[in-house]
Design a protein around this motif. Structure first.
Motif, PDB file in Angstrom:
ATOM      1  N   ARG A 194      29.147  33.399  37.559  1.00 30.62           N
ATOM      2  CA  ARG A 194      30.418  34.041  37.209  1.00 30.62           C
ATOM      3  C   ARG A 194      31.618  33.190  37.630  1.00 30.62           C
ATOM      4  NH1 ARG A 194      27.061  38.527  38.078  1.00 30.62           N
ATOM      5  NH2 ARG A 194      27.449  40.116  36.519  1.00 30.62           N
ATOM      6  N   ASN A 214      30.999  36.806  29.104  1.00 32.85           N
ATOM      7  CA  ASN A 214      29.726  37.486  28.834  1.00 32.85           C
ATOM      8  C   ASN A 214      28.550  36.605  29.228  1.00 32.85           C
ATOM      9  OD1 ASN A 214      31.228  39.542  27.794  1.00 32.85           O
ATOM     10  ND2 ASN A 214      30.674  39.200  25.652  1.00 32.85           N
ATOM     11  N   GLU A 215      27.521  37.268  29.742  1.00 35.06           N
ATOM     12  CA  GLU A 215      26.314  36.593  30.222  1.00 35.06           C
ATOM     13  C   GLU A 215      25.762  35.590  29.194  1.00 35.06           C
ATOM     14  OE1 GLU A 215      25.422  37.802  33.296  1.00 35.06           O
ATOM     15  OE2 GLU A 215      23.831  36.315  33.508  1.00 35.06           O
ATOM     16  N   ARG A 275      33.442  38.344  43.171  1.00 34.11           N
ATOM     17  CA  ARG A 275      34.200  39.541  42.805  1.00 34.11           C
ATOM     18  C   ARG A 275      34.101  39.946  41.339  1.00 34.11           C
ATOM     19  NH1 ARG A 275      39.841  37.747  44.610  1.00 34.11           N
ATOM     20  NH2 ARG A 275      40.494  39.727  43.707  1.00 34.11           N
ATOM     21  N   CYS A 276      33.863  38.983  40.454  1.00 31.62           N
ATOM     22  CA  CYS A 276      33.934  39.264  39.016  1.00 31.62           C
ATOM     23  C   CYS A 276      32.718  40.060  38.540  1.00 31.62           C
ATOM     24  CB  CYS A 276      34.032  37.959  38.244  1.00 31.62           C
ATOM     25  SG  CYS A 276      33.943  38.175  36.462  1.00 31.62           S
ATOM     26  N   LEU A 277      32.968  41.013  37.642  1.00 28.09           N
ATOM     27  CA  LEU A 277      31.888  41.852  37.098  1.00 28.09           C
ATOM     28  C   LEU A 277      31.379  41.321  35.760  1.00 28.09           C
ATOM     29  CD1 LEU A 277      33.730  45.279  37.372  1.00 28.09           C
ATOM     30  CD2 LEU A 277      31.963  44.504  38.911  1.00 28.09           C
ATOM     31  N   SER A 278      32.035  40.307  35.213  1.00 30.85           N
ATOM     32  CA  SER A 278      31.687  39.811  33.872  1.00 30.85           C
ATOM     33  C   SER A 278      31.828  40.883  32.804  1.00 30.85           C
ATOM     34  CB  SER A 278      30.238  39.316  33.820  1.00 30.85           C
ATOM     35  OG  SER A 278      30.128  38.102  34.442  1.00 30.85           O
ATOM     36  N   CYS A 279      32.836  41.707  32.928  1.00 26.94           N
ATOM     37  CA  CYS A 279      32.991  42.763  31.922  1.00 26.94           C
ATOM     38  C   CYS A 279      33.675  42.225  30.670  1.00 26.94           C
ATOM     39  CB  CYS A 279      33.793  43.915  32.491  1.00 26.94           C
ATOM     40  SG  CYS A 279      35.476  43.474  32.876  1.00 26.94           S
ATOM     41  N   GLY A 280      34.308  41.050  30.787  1.00 28.84           N
ATOM     42  CA  GLY A 280      34.948  40.463  29.613  1.00 28.84           C
ATOM     43  C   GLY A 280      36.301  41.075  29.272  1.00 28.84           C
ATOM     44  N   ASN A 281      36.762  42.012  30.075  1.00 30.56           N
ATOM     45  CA  ASN A 281      38.051  42.639  29.771  1.00 30.56           C
ATOM     46  C   ASN A 281      39.185  41.620  29.739  1.00 30.56           C
ATOM     47  OD1 ASN A 281      36.924  45.132  29.618  1.00 30.56           O
ATOM     48  ND2 ASN A 281      37.737  45.921  31.537  1.00 30.56           N
ATOM     49  N   CYS A 313      41.823  44.176  35.062  1.00 30.16           N
ATOM     50  CA  CYS A 313      40.630  43.816  35.840  1.00 30.16           C
ATOM     51  C   CYS A 313      40.317  44.881  36.890  1.00 30.16           C
ATOM     52  CB  CYS A 313      40.821  42.462  36.505  1.00 30.16           C
ATOM     53  SG  CYS A 313      39.380  41.971  37.469  1.00 30.16           S
ATOM     54  N   MET A 314      39.135  45.481  36.767  1.00 26.52           N
ATOM     55  CA  MET A 314      38.731  46.506  37.735  1.00 26.52           C
ATOM     56  C   MET A 314      38.494  45.907  39.097  1.00 26.52           C
ATOM     57  SD  MET A 314      36.255  48.896  35.583  1.00 26.52           S
ATOM     58  CE  MET A 314      35.804  47.471  34.651  1.00 26.52           C
ATOM     59  N   ALA A 315      38.080  44.641  39.105  1.00 24.10           N
ATOM     60  CA  ALA A 315      37.825  43.960  40.376  1.00 24.10           C
ATOM     61  C   ALA A 315      39.126  43.442  40.991  1.00 24.10           C
ATOM     62  CB  ALA A 315      36.846  42.819  40.163  1.00 24.10           C
TER      63      ALA A 315
END
Ligand code: SF4
Ligand code: SF4
Lengths: 344, 250
Positions: free
Chosen positions: A292, A276-277, A235-241, A326-328
């Protein structure tokens, strides 16, 4: 005996006016639809007295998103450290964020002491503000024990019907009382009213998750192979938010920049995120936490296990920012409950 | 030490990135202390006569003639910098790749279509080796300067491989999704300091996608915010199509 003062609500505009004449004052200001940000103010109209946690916590004043640490000159072979700081009053800090600042204070005072952080911290005055009710459904401040003040402020405001009752905690706080000249002594009636507010809070604030405070760490320590992390992996986008908005996340990157003369330059530090990646990538391109799910697990362990071992303190204040942003829709309370369910 | 000779070239583009460079303001004077600009169509009429050290290339490769030309530039330049989305990812020119080549040719040139040599849009690195990338439509001036400084020192420049959300959060913007607006920030690589969102606009994905954009998770997000997949697809197509070949004519 605790020292309490009273500020009549009708005097509040004067208070902000007088305070902001002498100091740079920042306070929660509305940023559109249910978003708030600590922003400089000079009038009480600008302040959102009822606000949910700001997009970024007050940590941005203690360790700014980008900060210069040193400057150098190649041809002169010089390297000088730089201290950047400013005198500041933060008004309206909720109890969860007071707890967040305390966490950062512990980390940055650990050896080796972070002089840049401490130079800033020593010049910031904090005026807390009690929440008489929950911000929203994302908060879990009761289970983290940060729904009431545990120190970490100069003054602390609790809203009563006609006035604010203000706890004076430091000499600097007393300085503000004197400077603004608007406060009077609290009477026994005020103190009683305050007790009423606290009693009412006890009825409202209940453990928000299915795990007791003291069982959190053992539960997380057993969770390494849990299915919950596999779910977050998907589910995680790794956006770091989630880490950028967290009041207790303090990871940073150090970068050397050069000016256009290609001779002089400066060293900065900038917020980084374990989500972050590249965060756990080392020379040769190998990454310690490529997945992730592993990165999410790491984030949770850095709240509920590792700091408890090192500092005897949970590094989650229950502010709910990570879930809110979290957008996810990865939700801290749900993650904890999912782990608890597995454990049963 | 003599200053490196720098030549600016353009291929299929709007030349807006050249304008961004010409508009550097005060920083331009400092830049000019470091380099000797020998060719720059938008600001000077002199030509480099094929003597330059650094080639800074704008625009995408869209004809066979372009291929010859960019190869020649590559052979001459010691360092090649691609700048602007058209050059670094194909950019808006990539939209052409949504259609069969013959069809789009006819649509644009009508009966004269046969006189025009055209190929599927390519980013510069899809044809020759590129040493540095300055993404963006248009380029973000501070990043261009960072890249130039790296190139002049012979150091690598690392384009961030995290999403625009990271910079957007550091700038404490209200999230577009919270306002009910779709934004490509979550999948687009950072480096622009969330320039558009800081100014009230959405992210259009002009810098290209992060290497690991978490497709499944993205679909989840669209689902949760009830955003039709087509909307996002169309937005992505605007800049990110050059990576794909044009469909066959049916
Ligand atoms: S905010 Fe959500 S999607 Fe973004 S890195 Fe954190 S958990 Fe993953
Ligand atoms: S982990 Fe989430 S709820 Fe806990 S302090 Fe950080 S942002 Fe707040």
């Amino acid at each position: 005996m605790k020292q309490f003062k009273i500020l009549e609500k009708k005097d509040f505009p004067q208070f902000i006016k007088r305070l902001s004449k002498k100091h740079k004052v920042v306070a929660p200001v509305s940023r559109g639809n249910k978003s708030y940000a600590f922003t400089q103010v000079d009038s009480s109209d600008q302040i959102a007295m009822k606000y949910i946690p700001t997009i970024l916590p007050p940590k941005k004043y203690f360790m700014p998103q980008r900060e210069t640490l040193a400057q150098y000159n190649k041809s002169k072979k010089t390297f000088q450290t730089v201290l950047e700081f400013e005198e500041l009053v933060i008004f309206g800090v909720h109890t969860c964020d007071l707890a967040g600042i305390q966490c950062l204070n512990i980390v940055f005072s650990d050896t080796p002491k972070d002089i840049n952080y401490i130079a800033r911290k020593n010049r910031i005055l904090i005026i807390g503000l009690e929440c008489n009710d929950y911000c929203d459904e994302y908060a879990s401040c009761k289970v983290m024990d940060s729904h009431h003040p545990n120190g970490g402020y100069d003054l602390f405001f609790t809203e009563l019907k006609e006035s604010f009752i203000v706890h004076v905690n430091t000499l600097e706080g007393e300085g503000i009382i004197e400077l603004t000249g608007l406060f009077k002594e609290a009477t026994s009636n005020h103190l009683k009213e305050r007790e009423g507010v606290i009693a009412a809070k006890k009825k409202i604030f209940k453990d928000e998750v299915d795990v007791h405070y003291k069982d959190l760490k053992p539960m997380f320590d057993k969770s390494a192979g849990s299915k919950v992390w596999e779910d977050l992996e998907k589910r995680c986008l790794s956006c770091g938010n989630c880490t950028n908005v967290c009041p207790t996340c303090y990871c940073f990157d150090i970068i050397d920049e050069i000016n256009l003369d290609l001779d002089t330059g400066y060293r900065i530090r900038q917020w980084d995120s374990c989500q972050n990646e590249d965060f756990a990538k080392v020379a040769g391109g190998e990454s310690f936490r490529e997945e992730r799910g592993q990165r999410q697990r790491h984030r949770y362990m850095r709240k509920f296990s590792y700091p408890v071992e090192r500092y005897a303190r949970h590094f989650c204040t229950g502010c709910g920012r990570c879930s809110r942003t979290c957008m996810a829709k990865i939700n801290l309370k749900e993650t904890i409950n999912a782990l608890a369910k597995e454990n049963r | 030490m003599s200053k490196p000779r720098v030549a600016f070239f353009d291929f299929a583009c709007c030349e807006g990135c050249q304008l961004q460079v010409a508009n550097f303001g005060e920083a331009l004077l400092d830049v000019l202390k470091l380099i000797d600009v020998v060719e720059f169509r938008e600001v000077m009429s002199e030509k480099s006569n094929e003597k330059y050290d650094i080639a800074i290339v704008e625009g995408s490769i869209t004809t066979n003639h372009d291929i010859e030309r960019i190869k020649k530039i590559r052979n001459t330049a010691k360092v090649l910098i691609a700048y602007g989305s058209c050059a670094t990812i194909g950019g808006v020119n990539g939209m052409k790749n949504n259609f069969p080549l013959e069809k789009i040719k006819k649509y644009v040139y009508n009966k004269d279509a046969n006189y025009f040599d055209t190929i599927a849009t390519k980013a510069v690195h899809q044809v020759v080796k590129v040493d540095y990338f300055v993404h963006g439509c248009p380029i973000y001036q501070p990043e261009f300067i960072e890249v130039l400084k790296s190139a002049l020192r012979g150091l690598p420049y690392k384009v961030p491989d995290y999403s625009v959300c990271v910079e957007c959060k550091l700038n404490e913007n209200e999230c577009m999704y919270d306002k009910g607006i779709t934004c490509l920030g979550p999948i687009t690589r950072a480096g622009c300091n969330s320039w558009c969102i800081n100014n009230g606009n959405i992210c259009y994905g002009c810098r290209g996608m992060v290497t690991n954009p978490a497709k499944n998770a993205q679909m989840d997000v669209l689902d949760k915010y009830k955003i039709p997949l087509d909307w996002i697809k169309n937005k992505i197509n605007m800049y990110n199509k050059a990576g794909e070949q044009a469909p066959e004519e049916k």
